[in-house]
Design a protein around this motif. Structure first.
Motif, short mmCIF file in Angstrom:
data_model
loop_
_atom_site.label_atom_id
_atom_site.label_comp_id
_atom_site.label_asym_id
_atom_site.label_seq_id
_atom_site.Cartn_x
_atom_site.Cartn_y
_atom_site.Cartn_z
N VAL A 27 54.07 47.03 29.88
CA VAL A 27 55.30 47.60 30.43
C VAL A 27 55.55 47.07 31.84
N ALA A 28 54.49 46.58 32.49
CA ALA A 28 54.62 45.95 33.81
C ALA A 28 53.46 44.97 33.97
N ALA A 29 53.74 43.88 34.69
CA ALA A 29 52.71 42.85 34.90
C ALA A 29 53.12 42.00 36.10
N THR A 80 50.50 58.56 29.83
CA THR A 80 51.29 57.68 28.95
C THR A 80 51.05 56.20 29.19
N HIS A 81 50.26 55.84 30.20
CA HIS A 81 50.04 54.43 30.54
C HIS A 81 48.57 54.16 30.83
N LEU A 82 48.17 52.90 30.66
CA LEU A 82 46.81 52.46 30.98
C LEU A 82 46.88 51.18 31.80
N SER A 83 45.99 51.05 32.77
CA SER A 83 45.89 49.77 33.49
C SER A 83 45.19 48.77 32.57
N GLY A 84 45.25 47.51 32.94
CA GLY A 84 44.57 46.48 32.17
C GLY A 84 43.08 46.73 32.07
N ARG A 99 51.15 44.50 40.83
CA ARG A 99 49.85 43.89 41.12
C ARG A 99 48.93 43.78 39.92
N GLN A 100 49.12 44.62 38.93
CA GLN A 100 48.24 44.55 37.76
C GLN A 100 49.03 44.82 36.48
N ILE A 101 48.39 44.54 35.36
CA ILE A 101 49.02 44.77 34.07
C ILE A 101 48.93 46.26 33.75
#
Length: 75
Positions: free
Chosen positions: A39-41, A9-13, A46-48
């Motif tokens: 959703v987080a940054a 459901t999520h991907l890193s930058g 530590r990462q987007i």
């Protein structure tokens, strides 16, 4: 199991950048410009991290693919 669900459901930058076909910095700018909010940054993490559906919809719009409702999306 929880990590697999998170990855579904999520991907890193950097994953988002690969999907879009650009660098992570350029992907962040393009996604932000299109209204795709992480959703987080940093500084909270530590990462987007993006919602997978949001990035996939943006990538589909870039390629001119129809949205789920059948209309063509624009990026």
């Amino acid at each position: 199991e929880a990590l697999r669900r998170f990855g579904d459901t999520h991907l890193s930058g950097s994953q988002a950048a690969r999907l879009i076909g650009t660098s992570p910095a350029a992907a962040a700018r393009r996604l932000r410009g299109a209204g795709v909010v992480p959703v987080a940054a940093p500084p909270e993490c530590r990462q987007i991290v993006y919602g997978r559906r949001d990035v996939e919809a943006f990538a589909d719009a870039m390629r001119g693919r129809p949205r789920l409702d059948g209309r063509r999306a624009s990026a």
